[in-house]
Design a protein around this motif. Sequence first.
Motif, PDB file in Angstrom:
ATOM      1  N   GLY A   1       0.763  -1.324   0.081  1.00  0.00           N
ATOM      2  CA  GLY A   1       0.004  -0.021   0.111  1.00  0.00           C
ATOM      3  C   GLY A   1       0.544   1.290   0.046  1.00  0.00           C
ATOM      4  O   GLY A   1       0.445   2.395  -0.557  1.00  0.00           O
ATOM      5  N   TYR A   2       1.908   1.446   0.690  1.00  0.00           N
ATOM      6  CA  TYR A   2       2.861   2.410   0.617  1.00  0.00           C
ATOM      7  C   TYR A   2       3.990   2.078   1.423  1.00  0.00           C
ATOM      8  O   TYR A   2       4.194   0.903   2.017  1.00  0.00           O
ATOM      9  CB  TYR A   2       2.190   3.528   1.558  1.00  0.00           C
ATOM     10  CG  TYR A   2       1.990   3.524   2.899  1.00  0.00           C
ATOM     11  CD1 TYR A   2       3.075   3.467   3.887  1.00  0.00           C
ATOM     12  CD2 TYR A   2       0.783   3.113   3.455  1.00  0.00           C
ATOM     13  CE1 TYR A   2       2.730   3.300   5.118  1.00  0.00           C
ATOM     14  CE2 TYR A   2       0.382   3.022   4.801  1.00  0.00           C
ATOM     15  CZ  TYR A   2       1.422   3.268   5.699  1.00  0.00           C
ATOM     16  OH  TYR A   2       1.528   2.923   7.135  1.00  0.00           O
TER      17      TYR A   2
ATOM     18  N   SER B   1       7.684   1.957  -7.019  1.00  0.00           N
ATOM     19  CA  SER B   1       6.590   2.693  -7.754  1.00  0.00           C
ATOM     20  C   SER B   1       5.283   3.036  -7.376  1.00  0.00           C
ATOM     21  O   SER B   1       4.511   3.656  -7.674  1.00  0.00           O
ATOM     22  CB  SER B   1       6.331   1.853  -8.916  1.00  0.00           C
ATOM     23  OG  SER B   1       5.758   0.600  -8.506  1.00  0.00           O
ATOM     24  N   GLY B   2       5.105   2.597  -5.765  1.00  0.00           N
ATOM     25  CA  GLY B   2       3.886   2.834  -5.160  1.00  0.00           C
ATOM     26  C   GLY B   2       3.916   4.132  -4.489  1.00  0.00           C
ATOM     27  O   GLY B   2       4.828   4.887  -4.385  1.00  0.00           O
ATOM     28  N   PRO B   3       2.825   4.413  -3.766  1.00  0.00           N
ATOM     29  CA  PRO B   3       2.902   5.599  -2.823  1.00  0.00           C
ATOM     30  C   PRO B   3       4.111   5.459  -1.776  1.00  0.00           C
ATOM     31  O   PRO B   3       4.192   4.435  -1.063  1.00  0.00           O
ATOM     32  CB  PRO B   3       1.546   5.543  -2.069  1.00  0.00           C
ATOM     33  CG  PRO B   3       0.904   4.442  -3.159  1.00  0.00           C
ATOM     34  CD  PRO B   3       1.571   3.816  -3.535  1.00  0.00           C
ATOM     35  N   LEU B   4       4.424   6.958  -1.708  1.00  0.00           N
ATOM     36  CA  LEU B   4       5.726   6.872  -0.752  1.00  0.00           C
ATOM     37  C   LEU B   4       5.231   8.047   0.452  1.00  0.00           C
ATOM     38  O   LEU B   4       5.151   9.242  -0.140  1.00  0.00           O
ATOM     39  CB  LEU B   4       7.015   7.173  -1.700  1.00  0.00           C
ATOM     40  CG  LEU B   4       8.287   7.470  -0.759  1.00  0.00           C
ATOM     41  CD1 LEU B   4       8.754   6.368  -0.136  1.00  0.00           C
ATOM     42  CD2 LEU B   4       9.477   7.958  -1.589  1.00  0.00           C
ATOM     43  N   ILE B   5       5.641   7.385   1.498  1.00  0.00           N
ATOM     44  CA  ILE B   5       5.541   8.616   2.452  1.00  0.00           C
ATOM     45  C   ILE B   5       6.922   9.017   3.246  1.00  0.00           C
ATOM     46  O   ILE B   5       7.779   7.993   3.348  1.00  0.00           O
ATOM     47  CB  ILE B   5       4.567   7.879   3.923  1.00  0.00           C
ATOM     48  CG1 ILE B   5       3.234   7.620   3.412  1.00  0.00           C
ATOM     49  CG2 ILE B   5       4.666   8.941   4.971  1.00  0.00           C
ATOM     50  CD1 ILE B   5       2.369   7.033   4.391  1.00  0.00           C
TER      51      ILE B   5
ATOM     52  N   GLU C   1       6.792  21.054   0.009  1.00  0.00           N
ATOM     53  CA  GLU C   1       6.398  21.347  -1.381  1.00  0.00           C
ATOM     54  C   GLU C   1       7.452  21.012  -2.468  1.00  0.00           C
ATOM     55  O   GLU C   1       7.032  20.556  -3.492  1.00  0.00           O
ATOM     56  CB  GLU C   1       6.110  22.874  -1.546  1.00  0.00           C
ATOM     57  CG  GLU C   1       4.811  23.060  -0.886  1.00  0.00           C
ATOM     58  CD  GLU C   1       3.515  22.441  -1.367  1.00  0.00           C
ATOM     59  OE1 GLU C   1       3.610  22.263  -2.778  1.00  0.00           O
ATOM     60  OE2 GLU C   1       2.897  22.038  -0.449  1.00  0.00           O
ATOM     61  N   GLN C   2       8.663  21.115  -1.862  1.00  0.00           N
ATOM     62  CA  GLN C   2       9.920  20.898  -2.864  1.00  0.00           C
ATOM     63  C   GLN C   2       9.831  19.305  -3.224  1.00  0.00           C
ATOM     64  O   GLN C   2       9.843  18.844  -4.311  1.00  0.00           O
ATOM     65  CB  GLN C   2      10.967  21.192  -2.541  1.00  0.00           C
ATOM     66  CG  GLN C   2      11.512  22.564  -2.314  1.00  0.00           C
ATOM     67  CD  GLN C   2      12.550  23.059  -1.559  1.00  0.00           C
ATOM     68  OE1 GLN C   2      13.476  22.311  -1.222  1.00  0.00           O
ATOM     69  NE2 GLN C   2      12.869  24.292  -1.306  1.00  0.00           N
ATOM     70  N   ALA C   3       9.680  18.418  -2.259  1.00  0.00           N
ATOM     71  CA  ALA C   3       9.610  17.044  -2.264  1.00  0.00           C
ATOM     72  C   ALA C   3       8.468  16.370  -2.922  1.00  0.00           C
ATOM     73  O   ALA C   3       8.440  15.457  -3.852  1.00  0.00           O
ATOM     74  CB  ALA C   3       9.658  16.363  -0.968  1.00  0.00           C
ATOM     75  N   LEU C   4       6.927  17.075  -2.894  1.00  0.00           N
ATOM     76  CA  LEU C   4       6.102  17.014  -3.745  1.00  0.00           C
ATOM     77  C   LEU C   4       6.291  17.157  -5.164  1.00  0.00           C
ATOM     78  O   LEU C   4       5.600  16.297  -5.983  1.00  0.00           O
ATOM     79  CB  LEU C   4       4.824  17.370  -2.956  1.00  0.00           C
ATOM     80  CG  LEU C   4       4.598  16.785  -1.509  1.00  0.00           C
ATOM     81  CD1 LEU C   4       3.253  17.758  -0.708  1.00  0.00           C
ATOM     82  CD2 LEU C   4       3.911  15.422  -1.558  1.00  0.00           C
ATOM     83  N   ALA C   5       6.808  18.490  -5.247  1.00  0.00           N
ATOM     84  CA  ALA C   5       6.595  18.682  -6.691  1.00  0.00           C
ATOM     85  C   ALA C   5       8.004  17.984  -7.410  1.00  0.00           C
ATOM     86  O   ALA C   5       7.757  17.339  -8.530  1.00  0.00           O
ATOM     87  CB  ALA C   5       7.279  20.157  -6.765  1.00  0.00           C
ATOM     88  N   ALA C   6       9.002  17.339  -6.817  1.00  0.00           N
ATOM     89  CA  ALA C   6       9.976  16.492  -7.209  1.00  0.00           C
ATOM     90  C   ALA C   6       9.585  15.413  -7.487  1.00  0.00           C
ATOM     91  O   ALA C   6      10.338  14.309  -8.060  1.00  0.00           O
ATOM     92  CB  ALA C   6      11.287  16.736  -6.543  1.00  0.00           C
ATOM     93  N   GLY C   7       8.413  14.889  -6.948  1.00  0.00           N
ATOM     94  CA  GLY C   7       7.995  13.420  -6.929  1.00  0.00           C
ATOM     95  C   GLY C   7       8.846  12.355  -5.701  1.00  0.00           C
ATOM     96  O   GLY C   7       8.591  11.228  -6.067  1.00  0.00           O
ATOM     97  N   THR C   8       9.689  13.112  -5.247  1.00  0.00           N
ATOM     98  CA  THR C   8      10.449  12.178  -4.226  1.00  0.00           C
ATOM     99  C   THR C   8       9.550  11.824  -3.000  1.00  0.00           C
ATOM    100  O   THR C   8       9.850  10.910  -1.927  1.00  0.00           O
ATOM    101  CB  THR C   8      11.616  12.849  -3.731  1.00  0.00           C
ATOM    102  OG1 THR C   8      11.446  14.057  -3.126  1.00  0.00           O
ATOM    103  CG2 THR C   8      12.452  12.884  -5.016  1.00  0.00           C
ATOM    104  N   ALA C   9       8.337  12.289  -2.678  1.00  0.00           N
ATOM    105  CA  ALA C   9       7.130  11.967  -1.782  1.00  0.00           C
ATOM    106  C   ALA C   9       6.021  12.225  -2.310  1.00  0.00           C
ATOM    107  O   ALA C   9       5.523  13.099  -3.193  1.00  0.00           O
ATOM    108  CB  ALA C   9       7.307  12.878  -0.571  1.00  0.00           C
ATOM    109  N   ASP C  10       5.034  11.164  -1.922  1.00  0.00           N
ATOM    110  CA  ASP C  10       3.578  11.616  -1.987  1.00  0.00           C
ATOM    111  C   ASP C  10       2.683  11.944  -0.853  1.00  0.00           C
ATOM    112  O   ASP C  10       1.919  12.646  -1.086  1.00  0.00           O
ATOM    113  CB  ASP C  10       2.974  10.198  -2.723  1.00  0.00           C
ATOM    114  CG  ASP C  10       3.450   9.584  -3.902  1.00  0.00           C
ATOM    115  OD1 ASP C  10       3.570  10.321  -4.900  1.00  0.00           O
ATOM    116  OD2 ASP C  10       4.231   8.547  -3.838  1.00  0.00           O
ATOM    117  N   LEU C  11       3.424  11.676  -0.122  1.00  0.00           N
ATOM    118  CA  LEU C  11       2.670  12.091   1.243  1.00  0.00           C
ATOM    119  C   LEU C  11       3.865  12.676   2.175  1.00  0.00           C
ATOM    120  O   LEU C  11       4.739  11.874   2.192  1.00  0.00           O
ATOM    121  CB  LEU C  11       1.937  11.120   1.753  1.00  0.00           C
ATOM    122  CG  LEU C  11       0.679  10.246   0.995  1.00  0.00           C
ATOM    123  CD1 LEU C  11       0.305   9.122   1.469  1.00  0.00           C
ATOM    124  CD2 LEU C  11      -0.623  11.520   1.121  1.00  0.00           C
TER     125      LEU C  11
END
Length: 373
Positions: free
Chosen positions: A260-261, A294-298, A309-319
Amino acid sequence: MKKLFTPFMLGSYRLTHRVVMPPLTRMRAGTDGVASPLAATYYSQRATEGGLIIAEASQISQQGQGYPHTPGIYTQNQIAGWKIVTEAVKSQGAIFFLQLWHVGRISHSSFQKDGALPVAPSAIQPAGNAFTSTGQRVSFETPRALELNEIQQIVDDYRRAAENAKQAGFHGIEIHAANGYLLQQFLEDKTNHRNDRYGGSIENRARLLFEVLDAVLEVWPNDRVGVRLSPFNDVGDISDSDPLELYTHVIKVLSARGIGYLHLIEPQVRSGLVEDMNHEAPPSVATLFRPHFSGPLIVSGGFDADTTEQALAAGTADLVAFGRAFIANPDLPKRLELGAPLNVPDKSTIYGGAERGYTDYPRIDEIGVNTSE
């Protein structure tokens, strides 16, 4: 609009924002491991419609306990205690997972049946101090290495705890394989000197984690099971000779299994009950390992509004999970959305006690902060 406040699908659950309350040990359960009635207030205060809360680490057995007044999930009374909490949280519309915990060698004989030694993959004494059942700090004991025929009982205890979490009303579970506890003790070669099928190669050292995962997946669907890891983190006097290779393997397998994550702890922050830091760690394990999952990353560990915001924008975090900030700010998502000032946690009340420093932190609307701007 801040990406932190955009929706996200976590399996079948639609989260309305990406602010996560991670598991936070607070040491306020009864001596029988039953969650305090105050826990229902504490968690429901921090629950938001469509927000994700991961409840504090809860031992899967008496053997798995390592700190006083931590909750368990292995007796009927513990299940009943948690059920009161889950009902309160779900009434607020939040998604509520439970973290499953076995501390291994970080325990003390005062927690163990008949005063037995704590267990571990190998009989290696950790540096530092343990808690006793009365809250005293003493040197860690040298643990007893688990016999090969005992390991299946550990796996069975995780399966039973997963079943109990479902009975208690949680939406899912998180396997705690971080912060120097039992599953990480098996993963890393400083603590695992076994020469059987659970030691030696990376595949062997990771075997117990994946057997535990298989066991809980007999109870929960894949999208209701998360795994928490702390690569490069030396909390609990733990390390590995090649953490990059080890965790690349583990995370690739977890990705292929469709969990799941994945919940990654960044190593450059102090972690809870211990004060260890690995100054040789990479600046961001999420950046390092994101390509392999490839799944959700916290991610958790020292994030603020800008770095989130930087992590979310870069895709290195989803949550993004916020620990100490959630302790002191029951309305943390609202404060972050408004850019409002945050309460500062009282360090003296983080571990143990009653209402003070637990359920009495004020919300914005209780202290007259202008939220209309």
